[in-house]
Design a protein around this motif. Sequence first.
Motif, PDB file in Angstrom:
ATOM      1  N   UNK A 281       4.452  11.753   1.941  1.00 44.88           N
ATOM      2  CA  UNK A 281       3.814  10.506   2.376  1.00 44.88           C
ATOM      3  C   UNK A 281       4.298  10.153   3.785  1.00 44.88           C
ATOM      4  N   UNK A 282       3.331  10.087   4.699  1.00 45.99           N
ATOM      5  CA  UNK A 282       3.645   9.805   6.108  1.00 45.99           C
ATOM      6  C   UNK A 282       3.352   8.336   6.420  1.00 45.99           C
ATOM      7  N   UNK A 283       4.333   7.640   6.930  1.00 40.25           N
ATOM      8  CA  UNK A 283       4.128   6.300   7.480  1.00 40.25           C
ATOM      9  C   UNK A 283       3.989   6.408   8.990  1.00 40.25           C
TER      10      UNK A 283
ATOM     11  N   UNK B  46       0.842  -1.208   0.000  1.00 39.58           N
ATOM     12  CA  UNK B  46       0.000   0.000   0.000  1.00 39.58           C
ATOM     13  C   UNK B  46       0.877   1.257   0.000  1.00 39.58           C
ATOM     14  N   UNK B  47       1.944   1.266   0.799  1.00 38.01           N
ATOM     15  CA  UNK B  47       2.824   2.440   0.847  1.00 38.01           C
ATOM     16  C   UNK B  47       3.358   2.746  -0.554  1.00 38.01           C
ATOM     17  N   UNK B  48       3.813   1.722  -1.259  1.00 34.30           N
ATOM     18  CA  UNK B  48       4.417   2.023  -2.563  1.00 34.30           C
ATOM     19  C   UNK B  48       3.357   2.455  -3.574  1.00 34.30           C
ATOM     20  N   UNK B  49       2.144   1.920  -3.451  1.00 35.92           N
ATOM     21  CA  UNK B  49       1.097   2.380  -4.379  1.00 35.92           C
ATOM     22  C   UNK B  49       0.670   3.819  -4.084  1.00 35.92           C
ATOM     23  N   UNK B  50       0.560   4.164  -2.802  1.00 36.69           N
ATOM     24  CA  UNK B  50       0.182   5.547  -2.451  1.00 36.69           C
ATOM     25  C   UNK B  50       1.251   6.496  -2.989  1.00 36.69           C
ATOM     26  N   UNK B  51       2.515   6.101  -2.770  1.00 33.60           N
ATOM     27  CA  UNK B  51       3.631   6.934  -3.234  1.00 33.60           C
ATOM     28  C   UNK B  51       3.538   7.199  -4.748  1.00 33.60           C
TER      29      UNK B  51
ATOM     30  N   UNK C  48      11.553   2.156   3.057  1.00 38.13           N
ATOM     31  CA  UNK C  48      12.044   1.509   1.819  1.00 38.13           C
ATOM     32  C   UNK C  48      10.944   1.435   0.769  1.00 38.13           C
ATOM     33  N   UNK C  49       9.689   1.336   1.228  1.00 36.35           N
ATOM     34  CA  UNK C  49       8.565   1.249   0.279  1.00 36.35           C
ATOM     35  C   UNK C  49       8.157   2.626  -0.245  1.00 36.35           C
ATOM     36  N   UNK C  50       8.667   3.709   0.353  1.00 35.39           N
ATOM     37  CA  UNK C  50       8.372   5.028  -0.201  1.00 35.39           C
ATOM     38  C   UNK C  50       7.913   6.092   0.780  1.00 35.39           C
ATOM     39  N   UNK C  51       7.811   5.772   2.074  1.00 35.40           N
ATOM     40  CA  UNK C  51       7.417   6.810   3.040  1.00 35.40           C
ATOM     41  C   UNK C  51       8.489   7.901   3.084  1.00 35.40           C
ATOM     42  N   UNK C  52       8.048   9.177   3.164  1.00 38.81           N
ATOM     43  CA  UNK C  52       8.993  10.294   3.255  1.00 38.81           C
ATOM     44  C   UNK C  52       9.360  10.598   4.700  1.00 38.81           C
ATOM     45  N   UNK C  53       8.445  10.288   5.598  1.00 36.83           N
ATOM     46  CA  UNK C  53       8.613  10.616   7.018  1.00 36.83           C
ATOM     47  C   UNK C  53       7.695   9.649   7.771  1.00 36.83           C
ATOM     48  N   UNK C  54       7.973   9.413   9.033  1.00 32.29           N
ATOM     49  CA  UNK C  54       7.074   8.551   9.815  1.00 32.29           C
ATOM     50  C   UNK C  54       6.714   9.243  11.125  1.00 32.29           C
ATOM     51  N   UNK C  55       5.542   8.900  11.632  1.00 35.11           N
ATOM     52  CA  UNK C  55       5.138   9.405  12.951  1.00 35.11           C
ATOM     53  C   UNK C  55       5.036   8.244  13.925  1.00 35.11           C
TER      54      UNK C  55
END
Length: 344
Positions: free
Chosen positions: A140-142, A126-131, A197-204
Amino acid sequence: MPITPTGKPLLDAALGIRQEKPPVWIMRQAGRYLPEYRAVREKAGGFLDLCFNPDFATEVSLQPLRRFDLDAAILFSDILVIPHALGQPVRFAAGEGPLLEPLDANAIDQLTPETALEQLEPVFEAVSRIKSALADDKTLIGFCGAPWTVATYMLGGKGSPDQAAARLFALQHPEAFAALIDILVEVSARYLIAQFRAGADIVQIFESWALNLDEDAFVHYVLGPNARIVERVRADIPDAPIIGFPRGAAGMIGRYATETGVNVLGLDFSMPVGFANKMLPETLTVQGNLDPLRVVAGGKQMEDRARAIVDGFKNRPHIFNLGHGITPQTPIEHVEVLIRAVKQ
Ligand code: CP3
């Protein structure tokens, strides 16, 4: 060293570059206040079926950006996919919130950290598709739940107003508790690394239950484990941008910021703007902190308070957000008005 802008206003603000208009996202921005979310939710069946289906998860992550002038998408998932992947089944009963079979000291040994990440593959998909679907200027926030917050559900079996079951467990079974926190630190860090690695730019890191803890408990349950996750993630992803959200940390926010090394401190709505400015390094980015009920009520009080927050943080990088998640009864028009007021 000066920071090179990325072209993503929210990520740039997180990295310490103040933006003239504060970038905006809203905690729990994908959710039941949106009719299009409720439609997909119904199609998916159970809540976890929604989280573990990359098509549905991608769709609901993108929905709020189609409606509102937001600067970021947040991965649609839940902090409780981690206990689920560790072999402690989680159910979401309608109107009741999450339900788990509470862990006892012996059950902690039965958790399955070795295979947890495999279970979470659909989340990374899902992360890579959203990206791929996001415009270049959107961030994109993970995310993950912080170990203590996740442990309160694993030990208590459900949400509670004071986390008494988990607090008591930690005091009565310190070794088993430490073992549980160690597992959660390691799995959560690997989970965030895989999201990057899947494309998140930042995480919370959501430490939603940082409240109700004495100073010593805060240091051992919150500060230490959050700092270890940050360090572990950055060992694999150097300089990984991270937002910490220690809800209810109150007088401990200064230590949380300096001892965890997060790029952004998420402020809950009870945090006074002046106190935050005094306690936090002046270059640190803050995020927050409007009371979600002000958006339910809407009107002048909402706009006035939002402008006061923007004004209060005019001397440091600021990402506008609520001080906790948006609630299901929020009128959509109020969200539109709010974002316009912040960006004017
Ligand atoms: O849009 C987003 O922010 C991304 C998705 C997201 C959800 N949960 C979806 C969700 C995120 C980031 C979370 C985090 C989360 N989950 C937290 C930390 C943030 C906070 O609010 O403090 C916590 C404590 C949870 C655990 C959890 N999940 C609870 C207590 C509940 C029930 C309460 C509620 O709001 O219904 C959930 C369910 C949940 N997670 C829903 C959503 C959209 C509602 C379930 C549904 O659609 O039926």
